[in-house]
Design a protein around this motif. Structure first.
Motif, PDB file in Angstrom:
ATOM      1  N   LYS A 205       0.848  -1.185   0.000  1.00 52.95           N
ATOM      2  CA  LYS A 205       0.000   0.000   0.000  1.00 52.95           C
ATOM      3  C   LYS A 205       0.883   1.234   0.000  1.00 52.95           C
ATOM      4  O   LYS A 205       1.993   1.213   0.541  1.00 52.95           O
ATOM      5  CB  LYS A 205      -0.919   0.025   1.228  1.00 52.95           C
ATOM      6  N   ALA A 206       0.390   2.315  -0.595  1.00 55.23           N
ATOM      7  CA  ALA A 206       1.151   3.565  -0.608  1.00 55.23           C
ATOM      8  C   ALA A 206       0.196   4.733  -0.745  1.00 55.23           C
ATOM      9  O   ALA A 206      -0.860   4.629  -1.372  1.00 55.23           O
ATOM     10  CB  ALA A 206       2.160   3.576  -1.744  1.00 55.23           C
ATOM     11  N   GLN A 207       0.604   5.865  -0.157  1.00 54.51           N
ATOM     12  CA  GLN A 207      -0.146   7.113  -0.278  1.00 54.51           C
ATOM     13  C   GLN A 207       0.700   8.092  -1.067  1.00 54.51           C
ATOM     14  O   GLN A 207       1.864   8.314  -0.749  1.00 54.51           O
ATOM     15  CB  GLN A 207      -0.446   7.677   1.109  1.00 54.51           C
ATOM     16  N   PHE A 208       0.118   8.653  -2.113  1.00 58.21           N
ATOM     17  CA  PHE A 208       0.833   9.600  -2.958  1.00 58.21           C
ATOM     18  C   PHE A 208       0.322  10.998  -2.662  1.00 58.21           C
ATOM     19  O   PHE A 208      -0.859  11.269  -2.753  1.00 58.21           O
ATOM     20  CB  PHE A 208       0.643   9.261  -4.435  1.00 58.21           C
ATOM     21  N   GLY A 209       1.225  11.870  -2.312  1.00 52.90           N
ATOM     22  CA  GLY A 209       0.825  13.204  -1.900  1.00 52.90           C
ATOM     23  C   GLY A 209       0.641  13.261  -0.400  1.00 52.90           C
ATOM     24  O   GLY A 209       0.539  12.241   0.287  1.00 52.90           O
TER      25      GLY A 209
END
Length: 293
Positions: free
Chosen positions: A148-152
């Motif tokens: 999982k990853a959050q961009f921004g």
């Protein structure tokens, strides 16, 4: 390939401590006998590291506090891992907090037990929130690798699925999907085992790098079981790009957004990050993908 290497998640943050921007490194580690977390605060004048080692029998260490001093300013590292819940990795998924307080301000707070953290530390929210600069983790699978990853700085966490086929009878290929949407598809992978491509996630340009050289060319060697592929996702703040702009990048020596060169292959078989990840204009996620036969 050691157990330590397989079970390490490293995150780099930038935050203000005593009015000065400083970097904090969080390492989550898991071995066959223990697991834990370390907090390192970097400063040109001094450096502090707090290690919390959790053995199965030492439950009293799962909650605590340690003090530190940075350039004459007192701070504390608080942690509560008594109810922490884990999946397969070393980093808790819920039921915990790790808090760093300096001069009564919450300069960094990790975990979902926010209310408990503020109650225990008696800290006030920081004037400037901490920013995640980079994250490095290890993922495992036979053909599919998931994270999982959050961009921004704001937005939801996205599901990333990497699918890579390198063995017969099918021709080698690479597919990378975000939230079940196929964003990168590479055929003829034996010729395009290294490269990069820009995609759009939440309207943010994200540069995707891959290096699967070891999987393609070490398949017949004894080192194959110990070989890993490397993937990197870097946000490109303020860059105007089309959703699927391909780059002629078997050799990465140029800069991203006019900044430092983040990838320098120079004939090596793996990706090499620049020494100072903080110079990137956006955040980055680096994945080491290991095959579990």
């Amino acid at each position: 390939m050691t157990g330590t290497m397989q079970n390490l998640v490293t995150s780099h943050y930038e935050t203000k401590i005593a009015g000065i921007c400083r970097h904090i490194t969080i390492n989550w580690l898991k071995t066959t006998t223990a697991q834990g977390v370390s907090v390192t605060i970097d400063d040109p004048a001094c450096k502090y590291t707090c290690e919390v080692k959790l053995n199965p029998w030492s439950f009293w260490k799962r909650r605590g506090m340690k003090s530190f001093e940075v350039c004459g300013h007192r701070g504390e590292v608080f942690w509560d891992l008594l109810s922490a819940k884990y999946n397969v990795g070393p980093e808790p998924q819920q039921g915990y907090f790790v808090a760093i307080v300096c001069d009564g301000e919450m300069v960094l707070l990790l975990g979902d037990k926010t209310k408990e953290a503020y109650s225990q530390t008696r800290a006030k929210p920081a004037a400037v929130e901490a920013t995640l600069l980079s994250r490095k983790e290890h993922v495992f699978g036979k053909k599919h690798f998931i994270t999982k990853a959050q961009f921004g700085e704001t937005g939801k966490a996205h599901d990333i699925v990497i699918e890579c086929q390198t063995t017969a009878p099918r021709a080698p290929y690479l597919r990378i999907s975000v939230d079940k949407q196929l964003l990168v598809q590479i055929k003829n992978l034996e010729w395009k085992f290294r490269g990069n491509q820009t995609v759009q996630v939440d309207g943010i340009p994200v540069e995707v790098f891959w290096d699967v050289h070891n999987w393609i060319f070490n398949s017949g060697s004894r080192r194959h079981s110990n070989a890993n592929a490397t993937f990197m996702f870097t946000t490109c703040s303020g860059t105007e790009t089309s959703p699927k702009k391909k780059s002629n990048a078997i050799n990465w020596s140029g800069d991203l957004n006019g900044n430092i060169s983040v990838m320098k292959l120079a004939g090596t078989r793996s990706l090499n990050l620049a020494k100072d990840m903080a110079n990137l204009s956006g955040s980055s996620l680096m994945l080491h993908a290991w095959r579990s036969e």
